[in-house]
Enzyme design. Structure first.
Site: not given
Length: 558
Positions: A303, A383, A107, A73, A275, A96, A411, A75
């Site tokens: 999240f 991916f 995480k 998210k 969150a 954030r 990415w 990224t």
């Protein structure tokens, strides 16, 4: 082919002096408070001078429920900001700050990944500009003042059995969840049961993230309910004269942090509540300032959309008067397959049937976002193991929902890999289709608000709450707090309160364990299931891989 780690990519970045990044936004050097050469705070004076300017477009990036397979998210948020600048738009990213707890736990960091990152990555994921340390200090100052007030005679007649203010630290430490303090004799005060939460769950954190300026910050700090008297009347932080000193500790932390992406585009990194146990959004002052300085602002909510997006809409947007123009829901083929029942070790194999089952989770989030009147796109974070058939299956499914899914390769390719999504976002945001409205009105009773979230967003059949919880909610309504929104504390891994129940479960019950009034922040926290406001470390914490190498560089940080 060797794939560089996030930290290796970040370390190789060609950063521009932070004054140049500020100049792109029209921020004069005298209004940037530098922390080294690559990060700075934006002065309160400059922010106040922007208030009459017209707002740009606001784009929310959210995601499906997180899985060990990864969603990306942050990224995608960073990549989309770079993508918008690549196609000639003036865009700012608002994300954030990272908590040390998950960085050294499970995480990982919060600065993006691959070639869609904000830098300096190590600083942002560690001490950064000291905001979290300031929040921890301000919170614990209040805790110390409460015990000191009681020690020196308890003029406010605080009932020591009803003290509501715990202590915090920015680390996962399950041993501190419940403790007994002030042991050791008369000189150390009156022993009582208390405990620690993680800093990001602190009401002081939420207040900093929701306050509009330093005056509003101090007023909200004064509104914190620290406990109750024997007649159950509330005692406020201002009653023990704590608000002024707390505001002093938070004065600099209140100012947004300006950094840059790998492609030298501006980013505000400010605020950091989770969150799953807090409201999970970038600060109001950072987002509101960005909207005055750019044509498009891309921000994230923590999240999955059932937590982050719901709180972004129902708490942040409601409180700050923000109106999002569009939303992007991030998903990966791998995560959707995991929601469809595929084990982590088998995610690299094509499995269209499991993918279609897992799409129910994505579909639920798309439908939920649309309930707020906000049009949504789906970003498929690519991916290398994804197959054409799997990608097409997601696109076909999302089309049945009246939305569109766009493949994104930011990415690996940076802004070049997300141009398609950037163009689609501009088109959607400028179309004027957003009819944003919160899920429930202010005047709805508190328990009914909880039921509305549980039934409309989580698709639960009922909310289970004992008599004490219901009576507490009614008492707060009688005291004038019934208009406040709800901040649900729930596992991020499922629509239910069972973290193992993936996909799109329906008909489950949502048990409420505890409710807390955050009067200064302006919401009611509802703690469900087994969620903890002080996380624990996993069996193999990330800290075991983090170290300094022979050259003095950090290794193993995300």
């Amino acid at each position: 082919m060797d794939v560089k780690s996030d930290i290796e990519i970040a370390r190789a970045a060609r950063k521009r002096p932070i004054m140049e990044i500020g100049a792109k936004l029209g921020i004069p050097p005298e209004h940037l408070l530098p922390y080294g050469h690559d990060k700075a705070k934006v002065s309160a004076e400059f922010i106040a001078a922007q208030k009459e300017k017209k707002n740009g477009r606001l784009i929310l990036v959210t995601a499906i429920n997180p899985t060990p397979a990864g969603e990306g998210k942050t990224t995608t948020t960073v990549g989309l900001g770079d993508g918008l600048n690549r196609i000639g738009k003036k865009a700012i990213v608002c994300i954030r700050e990272a908590s040390l707890g998950p960085c050294f736990g499970i995480k990982g960091g919060a600065a993006g990944g691959g070639y869609a990152q904000v830098v300096p990555m190590e600083d942002i994921n560690l001490h950064f500009t000291g905001d979290f340390h300031a929040i921890t200090s301000a919170h614990n100052l209040l805790a110390a003042l409460i015990d000191n007030h009681i020690y020196w005679g308890n003029e406010q007649a605080i009932d020591t059995r009803r003290i509501a203010w715990r202590r915090v630290m920015d680390m996962n430490d399950r041993a501190l969840r419940q403790i007994v303090g002030a042991l050791g004799g008369v000189a150390n005060g009156y022993p009582r049961e208390t405990g620690f939460d993680i800093t990001v769950a602190s009401e002081a954190m939420a207040i900093l993230c929701l306050a509009t300026d330093i005056k509003d910050l101090e007023n909200r700090l004064g509104n914190i309910i620290i406990g109750y008297r024997r007649d159950k009347s509330p005692v406020f932080a201002r009653d023990i004269k704590a608000d002024g000193a707390m505001a002093v500790l938070l004065k600099d932390a209140m100012q947004p942090n300006l950094v840059q992406t790998l492609e030298n585009n501006p980013a505000f990194v400010h605020g950091g509540p989770f969150a799953n146990i807090a409201h999970g959004c970038n600060s109001v002052v950072a987002t509101a300032t960005a909207l005055k300085l750019a044509d498009y602002v891309v921000t994230e909510a923590g999240f999955g959309a059932d937590l982050g997006a719901e709180k972004f809409f129902d708490i942040k947007c409601r409180k700050a008067g923000l109106k999002p123009d569009a939303a992007v829901i991030v998903a990966t083929v791998r995560a959707i397959k995991m929601n469809g029942g595929v084990k982590r070790e088998d995610l690299g194999k094509e499995n269209i049937e499991a993918l279609r089952r897992g799409c129910a989770n994505l579909g639920r989030h798309v439908q939920n976002v649309k309930k707020f009147g906000v049009p949504a796109l789906v970003a498929i974070n690519h991916f290398t193991t994804d197959t054409e058939a799997e990608i097409q299956a997601i696109k076909d499914y999302v089309r049945t929902l009246g939305s569109e899914a766009v493949l994104c390769k930011h990415w690996a390719e940076g802004s070049a890999g997300i141009e398609d999504l950037a163009l689609k976002v501009v088109e959607l945001a400028n179309a004027g289709h957003s009819q944003f409205s919160p899920l429930y009105p202010d005047e709805m009773p508190l328990f009914q608000k909880i039921e509305t979230i549980a039934k409309d967003i989580y698709h639960a059949s009922e909310v289970i709450a004992d008599k004490l919880v219901r009576e507490q909610l009614r008492t707060w309504e009688d005291q004038g707090y019934g208009h406040l929104p709800i901040c649900m504390a729930k596992t991020q891994y499922s629509f239910s309160t069972d973290p193992n129940l993936r996909g799109a479960p329906s008909g489950h019950a949502v048990p409420i364990r505890e409710v807390r009034l955050a009067a200064g922040a302006g919401f009611v926290v509802v703690i469900t299931g087994e969620i903890m406001t002080m996380p624990g470390l996993p069996k193999l914490p990330s800290s075991e891989r983090i170290r300094l190498n022979e050259a003095g560089y950090i290794e193993g940080l995300f």
